[in-house]
Design a protein around this motif. Structure first.
Motif, PDB file in Angstrom:
ATOM      1  N   SER A 115       0.862  -1.177   0.000  1.00 58.83           N
ATOM      2  CA  SER A 115       0.000   0.000   0.000  1.00 58.83           C
ATOM      3  C   SER A 115       0.897   1.225   0.000  1.00 58.83           C
ATOM      4  CB  SER A 115      -0.913   0.005   1.224  1.00 58.83           C
ATOM      5  OG  SER A 115      -1.807  -1.086   1.183  1.00 58.83           O
ATOM      6  N   VAL A 116       0.804   2.023  -1.049  1.00 58.94           N
ATOM      7  CA  VAL A 116       1.701   3.163  -1.244  1.00 58.94           C
ATOM      8  C   VAL A 116       0.895   4.452  -1.150  1.00 58.94           C
ATOM      9  CG1 VAL A 116       3.380   4.260  -2.780  1.00 58.94           C
ATOM     10  CG2 VAL A 116       3.152   1.761  -2.739  1.00 58.94           C
ATOM     11  N   GLU A 117       1.404   5.403  -0.362  1.00 63.04           N
ATOM     12  CA  GLU A 117       0.754   6.697  -0.236  1.00 63.04           C
ATOM     13  C   GLU A 117       1.226   7.620  -1.353  1.00 63.04           C
ATOM     14  OE1 GLU A 117      -0.405   9.857   3.304  1.00 63.04           O
ATOM     15  OE2 GLU A 117       1.353   8.564   3.514  1.00 63.04           O
ATOM     16  N   VAL A 118       0.285   8.228  -2.052  1.00 66.48           N
ATOM     17  CA  VAL A 118       0.588   9.116  -3.177  1.00 66.48           C
ATOM     18  C   VAL A 118      -0.230  10.395  -3.022  1.00 66.48           C
ATOM     19  CG1 VAL A 118       1.176   7.236  -4.761  1.00 66.48           C
ATOM     20  CG2 VAL A 118      -1.184   8.051  -4.611  1.00 66.48           C
ATOM     21  N   VAL A 119       0.093  11.387  -3.850  1.00 63.57           N
ATOM     22  CA  VAL A 119      -0.623  12.663  -3.852  1.00 63.57           C
ATOM     23  C   VAL A 119      -1.466  12.738  -5.117  1.00 63.57           C
ATOM     24  CG1 VAL A 119      -0.405  15.176  -3.765  1.00 63.57           C
ATOM     25  CG2 VAL A 119       1.248  13.742  -2.558  1.00 63.57           C
ATOM     26  N   ARG A 120      -2.714  13.142  -4.963  1.00 67.67           N
ATOM     27  CA  ARG A 120      -3.617  13.324  -6.093  1.00 67.67           C
ATOM     28  C   ARG A 120      -4.130  14.764  -6.098  1.00 67.67           C
ATOM     29  NH1 ARG A 120      -1.196  10.039  -7.857  1.00 67.67           N
ATOM     30  NH2 ARG A 120      -1.708   7.862  -8.340  1.00 67.67           N
ATOM     31  N   THR A 121      -4.238  15.330  -7.299  1.00 71.46           N
ATOM     32  CA  THR A 121      -4.610  16.735  -7.444  1.00 71.46           C
ATOM     33  C   THR A 121      -5.793  16.882  -8.394  1.00 71.46           C
ATOM     34  OG1 THR A 121      -3.106  17.087  -9.311  1.00 71.46           O
ATOM     35  CG2 THR A 121      -2.205  17.434  -7.097  1.00 71.46           C
ATOM     36  N   ARG A 122      -6.426  18.054  -8.312  1.00 71.50           N
ATOM     37  CA  ARG A 122      -7.472  18.447  -9.261  1.00 71.50           C
ATOM     38  C   ARG A 122      -7.265  19.921  -9.597  1.00 71.50           C
ATOM     39  NH1 ARG A 122     -10.792  15.891  -5.500  1.00 71.50           N
ATOM     40  NH2 ARG A 122     -11.521  17.937  -4.802  1.00 71.50           N
ATOM     41  N   PHE A 123      -7.349  20.247 -10.870  1.00 69.38           N
ATOM     42  CA  PHE A 123      -7.299  21.639 -11.309  1.00 69.38           C
ATOM     43  C   PHE A 123      -7.919  21.728 -12.688  1.00 69.38           C
ATOM     44  CE2 PHE A 123      -3.337  19.647 -12.524  1.00 69.38           C
ATOM     45  CZ  PHE A 123      -3.122  20.076 -13.829  1.00 69.38           C
ATOM     46  N   TYR A 124      -8.296  22.922 -13.051  1.00 66.70           N
ATOM     47  CA  TYR A 124      -9.009  23.132 -14.308  1.00 66.70           C
ATOM     48  C   TYR A 124      -8.081  23.777 -15.330  1.00 66.70           C
ATOM     49  CZ  TYR A 124     -12.232  25.128 -17.727  1.00 66.70           C
ATOM     50  OH  TYR A 124     -12.870  25.475 -18.886  1.00 66.70           O
ATOM     51  N   VAL A 125      -8.055  23.195 -16.506  1.00 64.32           N
ATOM     52  CA  VAL A 125      -7.316  23.767 -17.631  1.00 64.32           C
ATOM     53  C   VAL A 125      -8.330  24.096 -18.714  1.00 64.32           C
ATOM     54  CG1 VAL A 125      -5.551  23.391 -19.381  1.00 64.32           C
ATOM     55  CG2 VAL A 125      -5.242  22.480 -17.081  1.00 64.32           C
ATOM     56  N   PRO A 126      -8.414  25.353 -19.131  1.00 67.79           N
ATOM     57  CA  PRO A 126      -9.456  25.729 -20.095  1.00 67.79           C
ATOM     58  C   PRO A 126      -9.188  25.146 -21.479  1.00 67.79           C
ATOM     59  CG  PRO A 126      -7.971  27.559 -19.727  1.00 67.79           C
ATOM     60  CD  PRO A 126      -7.588  26.498 -18.732  1.00 67.79           C
ATOM     61  N   PRO A 127     -10.239  24.820 -22.207  1.00 65.34           N
ATOM     62  CA  PRO A 127     -10.049  24.384 -23.594  1.00 65.34           C
ATOM     63  C   PRO A 127      -9.643  25.566 -24.460  1.00 65.34           C
ATOM     64  CG  PRO A 127     -12.382  24.599 -23.098  1.00 65.34           C
ATOM     65  CD  PRO A 127     -11.657  24.807 -21.801  1.00 65.34           C
ATOM     66  N   PRO A 128      -8.976  25.308 -25.563  1.00 65.65           N
ATOM     67  CA  PRO A 128      -8.529  26.413 -26.424  1.00 65.65           C
ATOM     68  C   PRO A 128      -9.687  26.985 -27.236  1.00 65.65           C
ATOM     69  CG  PRO A 128      -7.944  24.327 -27.415  1.00 65.65           C
ATOM     70  CD  PRO A 128      -8.527  24.001 -26.071  1.00 65.65           C
ATOM     71  N   SER A 129      -9.597  28.252 -27.491  1.00 64.43           N
ATOM     72  CA  SER A 129     -10.541  28.871 -28.416  1.00 64.43           C
ATOM     73  C   SER A 129     -10.110  28.547 -29.846  1.00 64.43           C
ATOM     74  CB  SER A 129     -10.584  30.380 -28.204  1.00 64.43           C
ATOM     75  OG  SER A 129      -9.320  30.961 -28.503  1.00 64.43           O
ATOM     76  N   LEU A 130     -10.975  28.850 -30.785  1.00 64.30           N
ATOM     77  CA  LEU A 130     -10.636  28.608 -32.189  1.00 64.30           C
ATOM     78  C   LEU A 130      -9.410  29.424 -32.597  1.00 64.30           C
ATOM     79  CD1 LEU A 130     -11.434  27.177 -34.820  1.00 64.30           C
ATOM     80  CD2 LEU A 130     -12.885  29.153 -35.364  1.00 64.30           C
ATOM     81  N   LEU A 131      -9.324  30.658 -32.089  1.00 66.16           N
ATOM     82  CA  LEU A 131      -8.165  31.494 -32.405  1.00 66.16           C
ATOM     83  C   LEU A 131      -6.889  30.892 -31.843  1.00 66.16           C
ATOM     84  CD1 LEU A 131      -6.912  34.085 -33.508  1.00 66.16           C
ATOM     85  CD2 LEU A 131      -7.512  35.202 -31.326  1.00 66.16           C
ATOM     86  N   GLN A 132      -6.950  30.373 -30.618  1.00 68.75           N
ATOM     87  CA  GLN A 132      -5.755  29.759 -30.013  1.00 68.75           C
ATOM     88  C   GLN A 132      -5.332  28.521 -30.792  1.00 68.75           C
ATOM     89  OE1 GLN A 132      -7.326  29.273 -25.993  1.00 68.75           O
ATOM     90  NE2 GLN A 132      -5.898  30.815 -25.227  1.00 68.75           N
ATOM     91  N   TRP A 133      -6.301  27.743 -31.267  1.00 64.36           N
ATOM     92  CA  TRP A 133      -5.946  26.531 -32.012  1.00 64.36           C
ATOM     93  C   TRP A 133      -5.212  26.893 -33.297  1.00 64.36           C
ATOM     94  CZ3 TRP A 133      -6.049  23.764 -36.411  1.00 64.36           C
ATOM     95  CH2 TRP A 133      -5.886  22.375 -36.320  1.00 64.36           C
ATOM     96  N   TRP A 134      -5.746  27.861 -34.052  1.00 59.65           N
ATOM     97  CA  TRP A 134      -5.094  28.242 -35.301  1.00 59.65           C
ATOM     98  C   TRP A 134      -3.784  28.961 -35.042  1.00 59.65           C
ATOM     99  CZ3 TRP A 134      -5.904  26.131 -39.704  1.00 59.65           C
ATOM    100  CH2 TRP A 134      -7.144  25.590 -40.004  1.00 59.65           C
ATOM    101  N   LEU A 135      -3.695  29.705 -33.939  1.00 58.54           N
ATOM    102  CA  LEU A 135      -2.421  30.338 -33.593  1.00 58.54           C
ATOM    103  C   LEU A 135      -1.369  29.286 -33.273  1.00 58.54           C
ATOM    104  CD1 LEU A 135      -0.929  33.004 -33.083  1.00 58.54           C
ATOM    105  CD2 LEU A 135      -1.718  32.897 -30.709  1.00 58.54           C
ATOM    106  N   GLY A 136      -1.774  28.245 -32.543  1.00 61.70           N
ATOM    107  CA  GLY A 136      -0.847  27.147 -32.266  1.00 61.70           C
ATOM    108  C   GLY A 136      -0.421  26.436 -33.529  1.00 61.70           C
ATOM    109  N   ALA A 137      -1.364  26.227 -34.445  1.00 61.34           N
ATOM    110  CA  ALA A 137      -1.014  25.585 -35.712  1.00 61.34           C
ATOM    111  C   ALA A 137      -0.045  26.449 -36.507  1.00 61.34           C
ATOM    112  CB  ALA A 137      -2.287  25.328 -36.518  1.00 61.34           C
ATOM    113  N   GLY A 138      -0.260  27.765 -36.500  1.00 58.25           N
ATOM    114  CA  GLY A 138       0.649  28.655 -37.221  1.00 58.25           C
ATOM    115  C   GLY A 138       2.040  28.667 -36.625  1.00 58.25           C
ATOM    116  N   ILE A 139       2.119  28.690 -35.289  1.00 58.52           N
ATOM    117  CA  ILE A 139       3.440  28.669 -34.636  1.00 58.52           C
ATOM    118  C   ILE A 139       4.155  27.355 -34.924  1.00 58.52           C
ATOM    119  CG2 ILE A 139       4.589  28.650 -32.403  1.00 58.52           C
ATOM    120  CD1 ILE A 139       2.466  30.590 -31.403  1.00 58.52           C
ATOM    121  N   SER A 140       3.431  26.236 -34.887  1.00 60.29           N
ATOM    122  CA  SER A 140       4.047  24.935 -35.178  1.00 60.29           C
ATOM    123  C   SER A 140       4.591  24.900 -36.601  1.00 60.29           C
ATOM    124  CB  SER A 140       3.024  23.815 -34.978  1.00 60.29           C
ATOM    125  OG  SER A 140       2.508  23.825 -33.670  1.00 60.29           O
ATOM    126  N   ALA A 141       3.794  25.396 -37.556  1.00 55.39           N
ATOM    127  CA  ALA A 141       4.248  25.413 -38.949  1.00 55.39           C
ATOM    128  C   ALA A 141       5.444  26.335 -39.121  1.00 55.39           C
ATOM    129  CB  ALA A 141       3.094  25.861 -39.862  1.00 55.39           C
TER     130      ALA A 141
END
Length: 247
Positions: free
Chosen positions: A73-99
């Motif tokens: 039996s091993v003691e571990v740490v578990r967390t919860r936090f919220y990460v927002p989904p990307p907007s359409l602009l963020q998705w295309w901005l990420g695609a542009g930066i990757s390219a």
């Protein structure tokens, strides 16, 4: 006459060296049997304090729990936090930066190979993040806590137990003063105890400030790699400080 590097010399391995290696390994594992649960409790308390201060959630979102591993039996740490989904602009901005990163890597001369490979790795990981959210959005949302925080904490706990064995294989085998061997392992363990909660909180905060698109690149680039670099630095430092025998 130039002295050979310590790693290139031949040494006489005696039963005294074998006994010393086994004793050091056993002592450190006994210390971890007592100290590893204390380290997990420390991580839980530190993260519970940091979570509301970083805006990641409440202190109750960080909890220590017990899981079953093999017959233990091993003691571990578990967390919860919220990460927002990307907007359409963020998705295309990420695609542009990757390219753009991929295009820059193709235009650079071959003399800049390390930079070329670095840019391509970042670009590929960014593309993986884009595609994983596009085709597996539910999986990205459900696994982000596990990916960026819980995996880091589990990895840190595993490395605490593995580090003495790794040092026994690559450090204790050299005929150097025993205090240097003990110091190197203690420094490596202390580095893990201090850096693991900082790393988990930093990655969670960065992901929350951006979006789910950065979850995969953050995990692939800044989960295991910083710990390996840190441990290699500690190993190299103590190997360079330790006096080497003349034979």
């Amino acid at each position: 006459m130039t002295r050979q590097h310590r790693g290139l010399r031949s040494y006489i391995w005696t039963w005294q060296h074998a006994i010393q290696l086994v004793l050091l390994l056993a002592v450190f594992w006994l210390v971890l049997w007592w100290g590893a649960p204390l380290a997990v409790q420390l991580w839980s308390q530190v993260l519970a304090w940091a979570w509301p201060h970083l805006g990641l959630g409440d202190a109750s979102d960080v909890q220590a729990s017990v899981v079953s591993f093999l017959w233990l039996s091993v003691e571990v740490v578990r967390t919860r936090f919220y990460v927002p989904p990307p907007s359409l602009l963020q998705w295309w901005l990420g695609a542009g930066i990757s390219a753009a990163l991929m295009a820059i890597s193709l235009l650079l001369s071959r003399e800049r190979l390390p930079l070329i490979y670095g840019l391509r790795i970042v670009a590929v990981l960014a593309i993986v993040g884009l595609l994983s959210y596009e085709f597996f959005p539910a999986l990205a949302v459900s696994d982000v806590n596990r990916l960026l925080a819980d995996n880091i904490l589990d990895m840190g706990l595993a490395m605490l137990w593995l580090l003495p064995a790794v040092h026994a294989l690559v450090l204790y085998i050299f005929p150097m003063p025993v205090l240097y061997k003990i110091g190197a392992t203690l420094a490596g363990l202390l580095f893990l105890v201090v850096s693991i909660p900082l790393q988990a909180a930093s990655l969670a905060w960065l992901a929350q400030q951006c979006s789910l698109l950065v979850a995969v690149p953050l995990y692939m680039l800044f989960s295991f790699l910083p710990q390996i670099v840190g441990q290699l630095g500690i190993y190299g430092l103590f190997m360079s400080l330790a006096p080497s025998p003349d034979y």
